[in-house]
Design an enzyme around this catalytic site. Sequence first.
Site, PDB file in Angstrom:
ATOM      1  N   ASN A 116       0.829  -1.195   0.000  1.00 25.79           N
ATOM      2  CA  ASN A 116       0.000   0.000   0.000  1.00 25.79           C
ATOM      3  C   ASN A 116       0.872   1.257   0.000  1.00 25.79           C
ATOM      4  OD1 ASN A 116      -2.384   1.635   0.255  1.00 25.79           O
ATOM      5  ND2 ASN A 116      -3.376  -0.078   1.296  1.00 25.79           N
ATOM      6  N   ASP A 124      19.949  -0.311   2.102  1.00 27.05           N
ATOM      7  CA  ASP A 124      21.399  -0.256   1.906  1.00 27.05           C
ATOM      8  C   ASP A 124      21.971  -1.649   1.694  1.00 27.05           C
ATOM      9  OD1 ASP A 124      21.706   2.581   2.158  1.00 27.05           O
ATOM     10  OD2 ASP A 124      21.359   2.365   4.299  1.00 27.05           O
ATOM     11  N   HIS A 146      22.505   3.413  13.181  1.00 27.92           N
ATOM     12  CA  HIS A 146      23.669   4.267  13.400  1.00 27.92           C
ATOM     13  C   HIS A 146      24.209   4.064  14.816  1.00 27.92           C
ATOM     14  CE1 HIS A 146      22.884   6.499   9.673  1.00 27.92           C
ATOM     15  NE2 HIS A 146      21.604   6.353   9.986  1.00 27.92           N
ATOM     16  N   SER A 173      -0.599  -1.339   9.292  1.00 28.38           N
ATOM     17  CA  SER A 173      -0.243   0.056   9.035  1.00 28.38           C
ATOM     18  C   SER A 173       0.809   0.577  10.012  1.00 28.38           C
ATOM     19  CB  SER A 173      -1.490   0.932   9.144  1.00 28.38           C
ATOM     20  OG  SER A 173      -2.464   0.541   8.213  1.00 28.38           O
ATOM     21  N   ALA A 191      -0.688  -3.374  13.671  1.00 31.66           N
ATOM     22  CA  ALA A 191      -0.455  -1.979  13.287  1.00 31.66           C
ATOM     23  C   ALA A 191       0.326  -1.228  14.362  1.00 31.66           C
ATOM     24  CB  ALA A 191      -1.792  -1.289  13.037  1.00 31.66           C
ATOM     25  N   ARG A 211       6.102  -8.167  20.042  1.00 33.49           N
ATOM     26  CA  ARG A 211       6.261  -9.463  20.687  1.00 33.49           C
ATOM     27  C   ARG A 211       5.136 -10.384  20.243  1.00 33.49           C
ATOM     28  NH1 ARG A 211       2.731  -9.954  25.022  1.00 33.49           N
ATOM     29  NH2 ARG A 211       1.652  -8.020  25.613  1.00 33.49           N
ATOM     30  N   ARG A 214       0.314 -14.756  20.301  1.00 29.50           N
ATOM     31  CA  ARG A 214      -0.329 -16.064  20.194  1.00 29.50           C
ATOM     32  C   ARG A 214       0.033 -16.710  18.859  1.00 29.50           C
ATOM     33  NH1 ARG A 214      -4.733 -16.508  16.897  1.00 29.50           N
ATOM     34  NH2 ARG A 214      -5.872 -14.632  16.274  1.00 29.50           N
TER      35      ARG A 214
END
Length: 251
Positions: A116, A124, A146, A173, A191, A211, A214
């Site tokens: 989307n 990189d 970094h 999203s 999301a 994390r 289930r």
Amino acid sequence: MSADEVREENAESREGNRVREDNGTREEDAVHGREEVRERIRRDGFYTETEAAFQNPNRRAELIFDYNNTRPGDTERKRELLERILGSVGERTVLLSPFHAGFGSNVHIGDDFFGNVNLTFVDDVEIRIGHGVMIAPGVTLTTTGHPIHPALREDFRRFSKPISIGDRVWIGSNVVVLPGVTIGHGAVIGAGSVVSRDIPPMTVAVGTPCRVVRPITDADLPTPRPVEGDLPTAEPADGGLPSPGPAAGGR
């Protein structure tokens, strides 16, 4: 030809040979330097913008601009551009505009992919995406980070680790996937999650940091009509597991 002319010609010849030798030595040094930087990147070591400048010809910024400004209905042109931008791309791929990439050429996408709007690849190093993957709006896949200490960040010093996304993964999203992460096949990422570690196959994972909450099982095969409140949050209000309904949020 006089003796002076012969001596002058010989001197010019020696100078030409010296210049060629110097140029050859510099080129060998440059090749060695590029290989050393590549090896450092492969070992997840730090490298700078200047050291990585030799990779700039692999950037596809102009082609990405053209893709993002091509009319949606011109599917043939968009497909042609996508094949020139990406390292490899499968069949029946949908990538909505705009999308963004540091290179584009380090991204590899399988068949039946849907991405989307505002999908960002910080590629990189390689980002590999399997077949049947769906990614919702505003997702960032970044292979690069970094140093923590500011003294080490001169010349944009950084490290890069590849990202791998298995077949039939659904990413919701505004998810951010960080360097070095592997997401196993069939996983669902909720999301707004920040994925900083590997996610096992066939699991639902949400949160910051992301994390596993289930597994995905045959109990998820019936698909009820989504209703408001059916989407899990990073911390379910009742302290239990999210509902078995849609988990990622967004297409």
